[in-house]
Scaffold this motif. Structure first.
Motif, PDB file in Angstrom:
ATOM      1  N   VAL A  96      -0.652   0.744  -9.510  1.00 11.34           N
ATOM      2  CA  VAL A  96      -1.716  -0.218  -9.812  1.00 11.34           C
ATOM      3  C   VAL A  96      -2.798  -0.118  -8.735  1.00 11.34           C
ATOM      4  O   VAL A  96      -2.543   0.365  -7.626  1.00 11.34           O
ATOM      5  CB  VAL A  96      -1.166  -1.662  -9.883  1.00 11.34           C
ATOM      6  N   PRO A  97      -4.015  -0.567  -9.025  1.00 13.48           N
ATOM      7  CA  PRO A  97      -5.073  -0.518  -8.008  1.00 13.48           C
ATOM      8  C   PRO A  97      -4.667  -1.255  -6.738  1.00 13.48           C
ATOM      9  O   PRO A  97      -4.015  -2.304  -6.791  1.00 13.48           O
ATOM     10  CB  PRO A  97      -6.252  -1.199  -8.697  1.00 13.48           C
ATOM     11  N   ALA A  98      -5.076  -0.705  -5.600  1.00 16.74           N
ATOM     12  CA  ALA A  98      -4.711  -1.311  -4.318  1.00 16.74           C
ATOM     13  C   ALA A  98      -5.334  -2.695  -4.149  1.00 16.74           C
ATOM     14  O   ALA A  98      -4.704  -3.618  -3.649  1.00 16.74           O
ATOM     15  CB  ALA A  98      -5.139  -0.405  -3.168  1.00 16.74           C
ATOM     16  N   GLY A  99      -6.581  -2.850  -4.591  1.00  7.13           N
ATOM     17  CA  GLY A  99      -7.252  -4.132  -4.436  1.00  7.13           C
ATOM     18  C   GLY A  99      -7.689  -4.375  -2.999  1.00  7.13           C
ATOM     19  O   GLY A  99      -7.533  -3.527  -2.116  1.00  7.13           O
ATOM     20  N   GLU A 100      -8.230  -5.554  -2.759  1.00  9.78           N
ATOM     21  CA  GLU A 100      -8.748  -5.918  -1.442  1.00  9.78           C
ATOM     22  C   GLU A 100      -7.705  -6.680  -0.629  1.00  9.78           C
ATOM     23  O   GLU A 100      -6.713  -7.170  -1.152  1.00  9.78           O
ATOM     24  CB  GLU A 100      -9.994  -6.792  -1.602  1.00  9.78           C
ATOM     25  N   GLY A 101      -7.944  -6.787   0.672  1.00  5.94           N
ATOM     26  CA  GLY A 101      -7.134  -7.646   1.522  1.00  5.94           C
ATOM     27  C   GLY A 101      -6.018  -6.967   2.277  1.00  5.94           C
ATOM     28  O   GLY A 101      -5.229  -7.631   2.950  1.00  5.94           O
ATOM     29  N   TRP A 102      -5.933  -5.633   2.198  1.00  4.97           N
ATOM     30  CA  TRP A 102      -4.877  -4.913   2.908  1.00  4.97           C
ATOM     31  C   TRP A 102      -5.116  -4.936   4.413  1.00  4.97           C
ATOM     32  O   TRP A 102      -6.264  -4.985   4.877  1.00  4.97           O
ATOM     33  CB  TRP A 102      -4.800  -3.462   2.428  1.00  4.97           C
ATOM     34  N   SER A 103      -4.036  -4.849   5.165  1.00  2.63           N
ATOM     35  CA  SER A 103      -4.142  -4.838   6.630  1.00  2.63           C
ATOM     36  C   SER A 103      -4.472  -3.451   7.157  1.00  2.63           C
ATOM     37  O   SER A 103      -4.711  -3.294   8.357  1.00  2.63           O
ATOM     38  CB  SER A 103      -2.816  -5.317   7.244  1.00  2.63           C
ATOM     39  N   TRP A 104      -4.482  -2.448   6.295  1.00  3.39           N
ATOM     40  CA  TRP A 104      -4.774  -1.062   6.664  1.00  3.39           C
ATOM     41  C   TRP A 104      -5.149  -0.316   5.390  1.00  3.39           C
ATOM     42  O   TRP A 104      -5.158  -0.898   4.300  1.00  3.39           O
ATOM     43  CB  TRP A 104      -3.559  -0.401   7.336  1.00  3.39           C
ATOM     44  N   ASP A 105      -5.451   0.952   5.494  1.00  4.57           N
ATOM     45  CA  ASP A 105      -5.720   1.771   4.315  1.00  4.57           C
ATOM     46  C   ASP A 105      -4.441   1.866   3.490  1.00  4.57           C
ATOM     47  O   ASP A 105      -3.428   2.376   3.966  1.00  4.57           O
ATOM     48  CB  ASP A 105      -6.166   3.173   4.760  1.00  4.57           C
ATOM     49  N   PRO A 106      -4.446   1.388   2.252  1.00  2.00           N
ATOM     50  CA  PRO A 106      -3.211   1.347   1.461  1.00  2.00           C
ATOM     51  C   PRO A 106      -2.635   2.716   1.132  1.00  2.00           C
ATOM     52  O   PRO A 106      -1.458   2.811   0.755  1.00  2.00           O
ATOM     53  CB  PRO A 106      -3.634   0.606   0.191  1.00  2.00           C
ATOM     54  N   PHE A 107      -3.436   3.771   1.268  1.00  2.00           N
ATOM     55  CA  PHE A 107      -2.950   5.105   0.957  1.00  2.00           C
ATOM     56  C   PHE A 107      -2.763   5.963   2.205  1.00  2.00           C
ATOM     57  O   PHE A 107      -2.713   7.189   2.147  1.00  2.00           O
ATOM     58  CB  PHE A 107      -3.871   5.787  -0.060  1.00  2.00           C
ATOM     59  N   THR A 108      -2.669   5.295   3.347  1.00  2.00           N
ATOM     60  CA  THR A 108      -2.248   5.945   4.588  1.00  2.00           C
ATOM     61  C   THR A 108      -0.900   5.355   4.974  1.00  2.00           C
ATOM     62  O   THR A 108      -0.821   4.338   5.673  1.00  2.00           O
ATOM     63  CB  THR A 108      -3.278   5.718   5.716  1.00  2.00           C
ATOM     64  N   PRO A 109       0.195   5.951   4.481  1.00  2.00           N
ATOM     65  CA  PRO A 109       1.518   5.358   4.683  1.00  2.00           C
ATOM     66  C   PRO A 109       1.955   5.417   6.142  1.00  2.00           C
ATOM     67  O   PRO A 109       1.574   6.321   6.892  1.00  2.00           O
ATOM     68  CB  PRO A 109       2.432   6.224   3.811  1.00  2.00           C
ATOM     69  N   PHE A 110       2.746   4.436   6.543  1.00  2.00           N
ATOM     70  CA  PHE A 110       3.345   4.478   7.877  1.00  2.00           C
ATOM     71  C   PHE A 110       4.657   3.708   7.853  1.00  2.00           C
ATOM     72  O   PHE A 110       4.888   2.852   6.989  1.00  2.00           O
ATOM     73  CB  PHE A 110       2.390   3.894   8.927  1.00  2.00           C
ATOM     74  N   ARG A 111       5.505   4.042   8.811  1.00  2.00           N
ATOM     75  CA  ARG A 111       6.812   3.400   8.909  1.00  2.00           C
ATOM     76  C   ARG A 111       6.870   2.524  10.158  1.00  2.00           C
ATOM     77  O   ARG A 111       6.459   2.937  11.240  1.00  2.00           O
ATOM     78  CB  ARG A 111       7.923   4.448   8.956  1.00  2.00           C
ATOM     79  N   THR A 112       7.414   1.324   9.978  1.00  2.00           N
ATOM     80  CA  THR A 112       7.715   0.441  11.096  1.00  2.00           C
ATOM     81  C   THR A 112       9.137  -0.068  10.898  1.00  2.00           C
ATOM     82  O   THR A 112       9.418  -0.770   9.917  1.00  2.00           O
ATOM     83  CB  THR A 112       6.743  -0.749  11.157  1.00  2.00           C
ATOM     84  N   GLY A 113      10.027   0.293  11.804  1.00  2.00           N
ATOM     85  CA  GLY A 113      11.420  -0.103  11.656  1.00  2.00           C
ATOM     86  C   GLY A 113      12.004   0.431  10.371  1.00  2.00           C
ATOM     87  O   GLY A 113      11.948   1.627  10.095  1.00  2.00           O
TER      88      GLY A 113
END
Length: 410
Positions: A96-113
């Motif tokens: 689905v569309p990423a939309g607005e309000g993300w804390s980062w680029d929604p298509f730049t994946p990253f792992r935390t824990g």
């Protein structure tokens, strides 16, 4: 040979296969799939399919593409086996569309824990990665299945279902989709074994009336007023449906999602359009539902006299229900426990998915089982998935191949 769900000890082949599955490889492939985007509407699934196909090709999994629309290919990836019935996996390449309000680029994946973040991580790039690497592990372990293990990855699942409809139409024209003992849809269920889903239909209502000056509304025929009467019928039917709840799936439902009409405040509205969502119980036919509603409209005297009413079913996704006693259900529950996922409860799903087409058109026993959280992550801002769930899902998919299809013992 095939295994029963009560077998408590992993075979030597199963141990070898599971040892080849690692968080690092699954996160890497899931991340590449997330980065490929594929927002829908948009028609850009080809980049995701390219990543998926490259991963399959690198592991000796045979692939084939069929273009459903320009830049929108369905992918079939098969780990070859013997002549016995195989195991089908079903997934989709769009998000689905990423939309607005993300804390980062929604298509730049990253792992935390233990979390992998990015649009599509739960729905359902993580599930796709788990399937491919499960098949790759079987191949790398030099295990030959008694039948094929095949991933069908479709486009446009998040909108109009063009991919699954093209797949089923082509398979029907070719006298069948193949011989499969079961289908596993890798949508996000939090590793719950889902044995039933409601379906869905989109319905467009068009009401045509006659414009007039609002000072003399009787000179016209108000399309919005007629549409409001039809909406009242819909709401009454929704209430009727809720009075009879199925223990697993609840009830069918109506939702009026959008309405537009008229040209000005001082004018009688000559037209009105309404977009409606109708959730379907297994076996319900949206065309029959619309015909019944149209008959109610006529009986209530809403159409005629200058008012024309038309309905169109623009999207249909059937529901399904698999017996809790089906072998795929018991095997999924047992495999989850042995793969480190704890107890996999058996339940129903509030969402719709492409699995209903496989159940309806080909009679293949279908479950939904995958990593990710449907209600708290899928389609949400800052979407993420548990890496532990990705690994467990891949292990379960591998075990299901080995146990439902069986392996050739040389």
């Amino acid at each position: 040979m095939t295994r029963t769900a009560t077998d408590a000890v992993l075979t030597e082949s199963e141990t070898r296969v599971l040892a080849l599955l690692s968080e690092k490889r699954i996160v890497a492939l899931a991340s590449a799939l997330i980065a490929a985007a594929g927002e829908n509407p948009g028609g850009t699934e080809d980049a995701t399919v390219a990543v998926l196909r490259a991963a399959c090709d690198a592991h000796g999994i045979v692939t084939a593409e069929t273009e459903v629309a320009p830049g929108r290919p369905n992918l079939v990836a098969t780990l070859a086996g013997g002549a016995a019935p195989g195991l089908m996996f079903l997934g989709h390449s769009d998000v689905v569309p990423a939309g607005e309000g993300w804390s980062w680029d929604p298509f730049t994946p990253f792992r935390t824990g233990d979390r992998l973040f990015g649009r599509g991580s739960s729905d359902m790039k993580g599930g796709l990665a788990a399937i491919v690497l499960a098949l790759a592990a079987i191949k790398e372990a030099d295990v030959t299945l008694a039948g094929p293990a095949t991933l069908f990855c479709t486009v446009d699942e998040e909108d109009l279902g063009l991919g699954i409809r093209a797949l089923t139409a082509a398979a029907t024209a070719a006298a069948g989709i193949g011989s499969f003992t079961a289908c596993v849809v890798a949508e996000p269920t939090g590793l719950q074994t889902v044995i039933g889903c409601r379906g869905d239909a989109y319905i467009e209502l068009t009401v045509q009336g006659k414009s007039a000056h609002s000072g003399r509304p009787s000179d016209g025929r108000n399309a919005i007023s007629a549409a409001s009467k039809i909406i009242a019928l819909i709401l009454a039917d929704h209430a009727r449906l809720q009075a009879s709840q199925d223990d697993l799936l609840g009830a069918g439902s109506w939702n009026v999602g959008r309405i537009e009409g008229g040209d000005g405040t001082s004018m009688v509205a000559a037209d009105c359009r309404v977009w409606i969502d109708r959730r379907l119980m297994p076996g319900e036919n949206p065309h029959e539902i619309v015909a019944a509603l149209a008959a109610q409209v006529t009986a209530a005297g809403i159409d005629g006299g200058g008012i024309t009413v038309t309905f169109e079913v623009t999207m249909e996704m059937p529901g399904f229900r698999t017996s809790a006693l089906d072998p795929v259900v018991a095997q999924a529950v047992a495999a989850t426990a042995q793969a480190g996922g704890g107890e996999s409860t058996i339940g129903g799903w509030s969402a719709a998915c492409d699995g209903g087409f496989i159940d309806r058109e080909f009679g293949v026993s279908t479950i939904v089982f995958g990593p990710g959280d449907l209600n708290r992550q899928a389609h949400q801002i800052d979407e993420s998935v548990s890496v532990t769930e990705l690994l467990v899902a891949a292990r379960v998919y591998a075990l299901l191949c080995l146990r439902l299809v069986g392996e050739v013992i040389v």
